[in-house]
Motif scaffolding. Structure first.
Motif, mmCIF file in Angstrom:
data_model
loop_
_atom_site.group_PDB
_atom_site.id
_atom_site.type_symbol
_atom_site.label_atom_id
_atom_site.label_comp_id
_atom_site.label_asym_id
_atom_site.label_seq_id
_atom_site.Cartn_x
_atom_site.Cartn_y
_atom_site.Cartn_z
ATOM 1 N N GLU A 67 18.020 -3.428 15.816
ATOM 2 C CA GLU A 67 16.556 -3.473 15.824
ATOM 3 C C GLU A 67 15.952 -2.252 15.122
ATOM 4 O O GLU A 67 14.965 -2.377 14.395
ATOM 5 N N ALA A 68 16.545 -1.090 15.349
ATOM 6 C CA ALA A 68 16.028 0.128 14.718
ATOM 7 C C ALA A 68 16.204 0.053 13.203
ATOM 8 O O ALA A 68 15.269 0.368 12.442
ATOM 9 N N ILE A 69 17.377 -0.365 12.753
ATOM 10 C CA ILE A 69 17.642 -0.437 11.307
ATOM 11 C C ILE A 69 16.728 -1.455 10.628
ATOM 12 O O ILE A 69 16.071 -1.153 9.623
ATOM 13 N N VAL A 72 13.659 5.391 19.914
ATOM 14 C CA VAL A 72 14.722 6.051 19.149
ATOM 15 C C VAL A 72 14.906 7.496 19.625
ATOM 16 O O VAL A 72 16.029 7.954 19.847
ATOM 17 N N ILE A 73 13.802 8.197 19.831
ATOM 18 C CA ILE A 73 13.874 9.590 20.278
ATOM 19 C C ILE A 73 14.468 9.683 21.680
ATOM 20 O O ILE A 73 15.174 10.647 22.011
ATOM 21 N N SER A 74 14.224 8.664 22.512
ATOM 22 C CA SER A 74 14.728 8.693 23.895
ATOM 23 C C SER A 74 16.246 8.651 23.966
ATOM 24 O O SER A 74 16.821 8.951 25.015
ATOM 25 N N PHE A 75 16.899 8.278 22.872
ATOM 26 C CA PHE A 75 18.358 8.287 22.873
ATOM 27 C C PHE A 75 18.914 9.714 22.868
ATOM 28 O O PHE A 75 20.092 9.913 23.160
ATOM 29 N N ILE A 76 18.080 10.700 22.557
ATOM 30 C CA ILE A 76 18.542 12.095 22.566
ATOM 31 C C ILE A 76 18.972 12.519 23.976
ATOM 32 O O ILE A 76 20.090 13.018 24.166
ATOM 33 N N TYR A 91 15.263 -12.446 16.140
ATOM 34 C CA TYR A 91 16.195 -13.104 17.056
ATOM 35 C C TYR A 91 16.968 -12.111 17.919
ATOM 36 O O TYR A 91 17.267 -12.399 19.082
ATOM 37 N N VAL A 92 17.270 -10.943 17.394
ATOM 38 C CA VAL A 92 17.938 -9.923 18.210
ATOM 39 C C VAL A 92 17.013 -9.474 19.340
ATOM 40 O O VAL A 92 17.462 -9.198 20.460
ATOM 41 N N ALA A 93 15.701 -9.423 19.057
ATOM 42 C CA ALA A 93 14.734 -9.072 20.106
ATOM 43 C C ALA A 93 14.820 -10.062 21.269
ATOM 44 O O ALA A 93 14.760 -9.673 22.444
ATOM 45 N N VAL A 95 15.887 -9.960 6.923
ATOM 46 C CA VAL A 95 15.713 -8.774 7.771
ATOM 47 C C VAL A 95 14.766 -9.099 8.922
ATOM 48 O O VAL A 95 15.016 -8.764 10.086
ATOM 49 N N HIS A 96 13.669 -9.774 8.591
ATOM 50 C CA HIS A 96 12.685 -10.147 9.613
ATOM 51 C C HIS A 96 13.301 -11.080 10.653
ATOM 52 O O HIS A 96 13.086 -10.904 11.866
ATOM 53 N N MET A 97 14.071 -12.083 10.216
ATOM 54 C CA MET A 97 14.645 -13.049 11.141
ATOM 55 C C MET A 97 15.688 -12.388 12.054
ATOM 56 O O MET A 97 15.764 -12.692 13.248
ATOM 57 N N ILE A 98 16.493 -11.487 11.498
ATOM 58 C CA ILE A 98 17.469 -10.762 12.325
ATOM 59 C C ILE A 98 16.737 -9.952 13.388
ATOM 60 O O ILE A 98 17.091 -9.974 14.571
#
Length: 240
Positions: free
Chosen positions: A143-145, A75-79, A183-185, A177-180
């Motif tokens: 994934e972050a959310i 997340v920080i690397s997006f800066i 599967y997105v991973a 939330v866990h399943m999303i």
């Protein structure tokens, strides 16, 4: 010999290149630690963890800790990625669906990848690639959310829990939330496989430095790219 006659185009700033490799490392750490957290490979019927988890070496607690750290680092690397986007036009090569070039580029590159054309028009970044990168950024956002939503369920009194906690209810429940998240991973890993294949394929067929560009920031092209206007003002340059 061929590359010597090709013109270099500076695309990617050091900030985006740093982000890219941090993202690569964090993605693999997050994926494999996430697999372990989801299924810690328990052996036997007594619920014993694998032998390498003895004495808390790579135990579930340690794996979760590594997973969370990698998540924060990503997340920080997006800066620096956002900073590169601001200062360097080459870091802004995202899809422009409101333009004719975007849609003609989609058709052109699809026909090439389906072996219906020997090559596609020259692009600094073709429309399919642009769309793919935007899609993967959106997947990282999901994934972050969902990741932070699950993480802050442990301690709902933390400040960030007030930000991410409501997503659990908005997305039905904790299981959803866990399943999303899970599967997105897998979709991200699928993108990685396709991305690596296409980058290596482009280097072999077009010899434009698709892979090395993420080290040097430079791509090489024989013809003037159709999307050159995304990094320089072609009208001004022709006027000169």
């Amino acid at each position: 010999m061929r590359q010597g006659a090709m013109k270099p185009y500076y695309l990617f700033s050091p900030w985006t290149r740093i982000f890219h490799w941090v993202m690569v490392i964090c993605t693999f750490i997050l994926f494999f630690t996430g697999l372990y957290i989801g299924n810690p490979f328990f052996l036997g019927t007594q619920g014993m963890e694998p032998t390498f988890a003895v004495n808390n070496v790579l135990s579930m607690e340690v794996i979760r800790y590594i997973h969370f750290i990698a998540g924060y680092v990503l997340v920080i690397s997006f800066i620096p990625r956002i900073y590169g986007f601001i200062i360097n036009p080459g870091d802004r090569l995202l899809p422009k669906p409101w333009t004719k070039l975007y849609w003609t580029g989609i058709i052109d590159t699809k026909m090439h990848y389906m072996f219906m054309r020997s090559k596609h028009r020259p692009y600094l970044r073709n429309s399919l690639a642009r769309s793919g990168y935007l899609a993967v950024y959106l997947m990282f956002l999901i994934e972050a959310i969902t990741g932070f939503a699950m993480y802050y369920m442990v301690d709902p009194n933390r400040f960030l829990a007030k930000i991410f906690g409501p997503y659990t209810n908005w997305l039905v429940n904790e299981y959803m939330v866990h399943m999303i998240h899970h599967y997105v991973a897998w979709f991200i890993i699928l993108f990685v496989i396709v991305h690596v294949y296409m980058a290596i394929r482009a280097d072999f067929t077009e010899k434009g430095g698709e892979v090395s560009a993420m080290f040097s920031g430079i791509k090489y092209m024989e013809e003037e790219p159709d999307d050159l206007g995304d990094i320089i003002d072609t009208k001004k340059s022709k006027a000169k």
